[in-house]
Design an enzyme around this catalytic site. Structure first.
Site, PDB file in Angstrom:
ATOM      1  N   ASP A 229       0.878  -1.167   0.000  1.00 32.65           N
ATOM      2  CA  ASP A 229       0.000   0.000   0.000  1.00 32.65           C
ATOM      3  C   ASP A 229       0.923   1.228   0.000  1.00 32.65           C
ATOM      4  O   ASP A 229       2.108   1.136   0.353  1.00 32.65           O
ATOM      5  CB  ASP A 229      -0.954   0.008   1.210  1.00 32.65           C
ATOM      6  CG  ASP A 229      -2.150   0.944   0.954  1.00 32.65           C
ATOM      7  OD1 ASP A 229      -2.071   1.780   0.029  1.00 32.65           O
ATOM      8  OD2 ASP A 229      -3.150   0.849   1.681  1.00 32.65           O
TER       9      ASP A 229
HETATM   10  C1  BGC Z   1      -5.019   3.272  -0.051  1.00 33.13           C
HETATM   11  C2  BGC Z   1      -5.042   2.249  -1.173  1.00 33.13           C
HETATM   12  C3  BGC Z   1      -4.833   2.940  -2.495  1.00 33.13           C
HETATM   13  C4  BGC Z   1      -3.517   3.711  -2.449  1.00 33.13           C
HETATM   14  C5  BGC Z   1      -3.218   4.447  -3.730  1.00 33.13           C
HETATM   15  C6  BGC Z   1      -3.791   4.139  -0.118  1.00 33.13           C
HETATM   16  O1  BGC Z   1      -3.868   5.198   0.793  1.00 33.13           O
HETATM   17  O2  BGC Z   1      -5.084   2.610   1.190  1.00 33.13           O
HETATM   18  O3  BGC Z   1      -6.252   1.547  -1.171  1.00 33.13           O
HETATM   19  O4  BGC Z   1      -4.839   2.002  -3.537  1.00 33.13           O
HETATM   20  O5  BGC Z   1      -3.585   4.672  -1.407  1.00 33.13           O
HETATM   21  O6  BGC Z   1      -4.101   5.502  -3.897  1.00 33.13           O
END
Ligand code: BGC
Length: 806
Positions: A229
């Site tokens: 993530d």
């Molecule tokens: C989120 C993810 C997301 C990523 C990219 C993160 O803060 O938890 O679900 O895919 O950001 O935007």
């Protein structure tokens, strides 16, 4: 040679040409959304984008909109895997159009507590339903030759302290609940997974060797890529050894030269590195960006995204209550409709955070009903406005202009509303280090004389000008200066401005951008003309309701309530919306309440209104689908994928606040209906609940043995009403003869939607999976015994039952 074999061959040939430095380069983002190209091996740059209701694209630009489908809770409420596959195919098509190779979706964490901030973005409290919907969605995206990352692996079921929280969960619970959807979806062939921010049982997920290497890659023999993530990877050697394959984004990357050194020093064996590179190259081969590898070629006919959004929305709406068959309304005989609630005009069509996209248009309930009502008069009154901030202005000639320090225009685009939002990527062609200011400008022609409210919603240094005068110049900052957090929770400053009806004024808001803030540019000009007081608004709505044949009240949550980045603090509807419903229902006995929220809200008025329709975040076609359902062109097809409580304190699991950094899943396997069934208090609406516009009689059920699994349940039911209809047949299993194992009273073991014409009888065969009769006890163990198998309309309405001995 099969295409798979050809891809593996191309992967091995490419891998053999790389040195350690290049291998490591390939494993980290080169910016916010992409991996570097390696032209020497014929590899193009791999592009990723969120997910899950649309495809934002790397630029997230207002002039590059994306189809916005209904929220994941809505998709799960369809209980329709075919439709979930169509949703996936539609988004795969969007990815191809936008040059995106991997969609950062689906989100398959579970609804452990209704307070979870991303509840709307997850499917269900039930792992089987989550897994089936998620597997179909993933298959659909990948049918288009586009990858997915099933996320967030694992235990990210709430948002509070999500970077640090240590989720303590026993092995049985982990296997039977939280890992189960990941097992199902990776077995269905997902090409990627995303490692969560949080820690599980003392190990942060990006370093979790036992779960990433042990379970996901080894035990499940999965050949996909694990992407961190965003900013979740915080170490070099532990994360490299713990099974993580790709670190995203470039910002704060702990790999790069440090990982090269660790490989040279022997701390990370080169075959561990090679395994990661192989996985990334395999993904690249699948999505068609590795020379010499045949891509997975889409064979799907083109889909009309707007139609798909409308179909899913109508199919997902849950008719929770419909006394005296108030719905559907008859457009032919209706004289007048009072449409009430601020969200009836400013529909909340998607949840906040990384799931946000810019749709090409939004059909509000007002737009939808105005278009569909034949001769009936439509009267609108806002009644109560739950929005804590002023809505983005929709002035004439609205434009976003990005300038360099020497005032050169780097980018300019017309906007539908005075709001922009760029996270980690600016519009095409704009380099972050060149950008100096972002200006929103437009022309406001007041229709009334008086004090108008303008506002700045965002964070940073701003200049607000009205008719050339500087109204404000200075900083607008939240207490929390972490750009990502304030990006999700911006602050508002309001400015009262006296204006005269008919005298147009130019309004502009300019944000100064620094290299430190260029990654998170998100702000709006809010606007409200002078208007009635909150009490007057309520009175007006009640008067409109009293005079109408039927009152439709739209209530719901706001972005400040349901979003990524934080959990909810209350399940109550914000503002004075409950008061609005009580008063409207008292004024008009024919009141329909339309609930526009991504997850459960409290409805203290539920027993006092004849009809309640739960519509989730219904996506861009919200109002068109609502009109279809209210006027009976389409049946509301949804069934609850999660229990809706009557009172917050009744929820078996509520708090998402860690104690000393730990969130203990002490309830074990008892979440959602599995827990409600053990308690003494009934929820407001149980899991699986939802009505259509016809009636059904469940006539018989039999269990047929099958050679390759436990057996199938064959259920016969009849449409006893006067309209064609669709029913979701739910199968629950539960142990009759007590074993020593502490299991829920019953659990979902299968489901299938059926359709039938009036009077028609249908028979459906639903396979029973072996896993329904197993528990995790240091491995999957069948639990022999006699089971009660029930065919049901919801977990609390189970007309047929039979026994099965295992
Ligand atoms: C989120 C993810 C997301 C990523 C990219 C993160 O803060 O938890 O679900 O895919 O950001 O935007």
């Amino acid at each position: 040679m099969s295409d798979d074999a050809k891809r593996e061959d191309a992967v091995e040939r490419a891998l053999a040409k790389l040195d350690v430095e290049d291998k490591v380069r390939l494993l980290s983002g080169q910016d916010f959304w992409t991996l570097p190209a390696l032209p020497g091996i014929g590899l193009a740059s791999l592009v990723m984008s969120d997910g899950p209701v649309g495809v934002r694209g790397t630029g997230w630009a207002p002039d590059d909109p994306s189809i916005a489908l209904p929220s994941p809770t809505a998709l799960a409420a369809t209980w329709d895997t075919e439709l979930a596959r169509t949703a996936g195919r539609t988004l795969g098509q969007e990815c191809r159009r936008k040059g995106v190779h991997v969609l950062l979706a689906p989100t398959v964490n579970l609804h452990r507590s209704p307070l979870g901030g991303r509840h709307f973005e997850c499917y269900s409290e039930d792992p089987l339903l989550t897994g089936e919907i998620g597997a179909a969605y993933v298959t659909g995206v990948q049918d288009q030759g586009v990858g997915t990352t099933v996320k967030h692996f694992v235990g990210n079921d709430a948002e509070t302290d999500r970077m640090k929280v240590d989720v303590r969960v026993d092995q049985r619970t982990l296997r039977e609940l939280y890992l189960a959807p990941f097992a199902r979806i990776t077995a269905a062939g997902a090409w990627g997974a995303m490692a969560a921010y949080n820690t599980v049982n003392g190990l942060t997920m990006t370093e979790h060797g036992p779960l990433q290497n042990g379970v996901l890659k080894d035990e499940w023999a999965w050949d996909g890529v694990i992407v961190s993530d965003w900013t979740a990877a915080r170490s070099t050697v532990p994360s490299a050894l713990g099974g993580l394959d790709v670190v995203m984004p470039a910002f704060g990357d702990p790999w790069g030269p440090a990982l090269v050194k660790a490989v040279h020093d022997g701390e990370v064996p080169e075959d561990v590195l090679d395994d990661k590179v192989r996985r990334v190259l395999r993904l690249a081969a699948r999505v068609g960006i590795l020379a010499g590898a045949p891509p997975v070629v889409p064979s799907v006919p083109a889909l009309d995204g707007s139609q798909v959004a409308r179909d899913i929305a109508a199919r997902s709406f849950v008719l929770a209550r419909n006394e005296n068959n108030l719905l559907p309304l008859d457009a032919g005989t209706l004289g007048s409709v009072a449409l009430l609630g601020a969200l009836a005009v400013d529909a909340r069509v998607l949840g906040g955070g990384s799931a946000l996209v810019f749709p090409p248009h939004v059909i509000s309930p007002h737009d939808g009903l105005a278009a569909a009502l034949l001769s009936a008069r439509l009267v609108y009154a806002p009644g109560a406005d739950p929005r804590p901030t002023l809505p983005p202005a929709s002035f004439d000639e609205l434009t976003a202009t990005l300038r360099a320090t020497d005032f050169r225009v780097l980018y300019s685009a017309a906007l539908p509303a005075a709001t922009v939002r760029w996270m980690g990527g600016l519009p095409a062609g704009v380099a972050p280090d060149e950008l100096s200011t972002v200006e929103l400008s437009g022309r406001l022609t007041p229709t009334v004389t008086g004090v108008h409210d303008l506002s700045i919603v965002g964070f940073g240094h701003f200049v607000l000008r009205v008719a050339g005068d500087v109204i404000f110049e200075g900083p607008v900052f939240a207490d929390d200066l972490d750009p990502e957090t304030v990006f999700h929770e911006p602050v508002e400053r309001r400015f009262p401005v006296p204006l005269t009806a008919g005298d147009a004024v130019d309004v502009s808001l300019t944000l100064e951008v620094t290299p430190a803030t260029a990654g998170f540019v998100g702000f709006s000009i809010g606007y409200a003309p002078p208007g009635p007081t909150p009490d007057e608004l309520l009175d007006q709505a009640v008067a409109a309701a009293r005079d109408a044949d039927v009152a439709v009240v739209v209530v719901g949550t706001t972005e400040e309530v349901e979003s990524e980045g934080f959990d909810r603090t209350s399940l109550a509807l914000p503002g004075r919306q409950d008061e609005l419903v009580f008063r409207v229902a008292a004024a008009n006995p024919r009141t329909v309440v339309v609930v526009n929220s991504g997850s459960p809200v409290l409805m203290p008025w539920a027993d006092e209104v004849p009809a309640v329709l739960l519509t989730w975040f219904p996506g861009q076609e919200a109002g068109a689908a609502l009109a279809d359902v209210l006027l009976g062109l389409t049946e509301p097809g949804g069934r609850l994928p999660t229990t809706w409580p009557r009172r917050a304190e009744d929820c078996p699991v509520l708090s998402t606040t860690p104690a000393s950094g730990v969130l203990s899943y002490d309830e074990g396997v008892f979440i959602g209906y599995r827990a409600w069934q053990r308690g003494t208090v009934a929820p407001l609406f149980p899991f699986g609940h939802g009505m259509g516009y016809t009636t059904w009689s469940y006539e018989s059920m039999e269990i047929h043995p099958e050679p390759d699994h436990v057996g199938s349940v064959v259920v016969t039911l009849r449409n006893t009403g006067s309209r064609p209809g669709r029913e979701v047949v739910q199968i629950y299993a539960g142990a009759v003869v007590g074993t020593t194992v502490d299991r829920p009273e019953r659990w979902l073991a299968g489901f299938a939607p059926v359709t039938a014409a009036p009077g028609e009888t249908v028979t459906v065969r639903i396979p029973l999976p072996e896993r329904a009769f197993q528990i995790w006890d240091d491995g999957w163990q069948a639990v022999p015994g006699t089971y009660r198998i029930e065919a049901a309309r919801s977990v609390d309405d189970r007309p047929l039952s039979a026994e099965l001995s295992i």
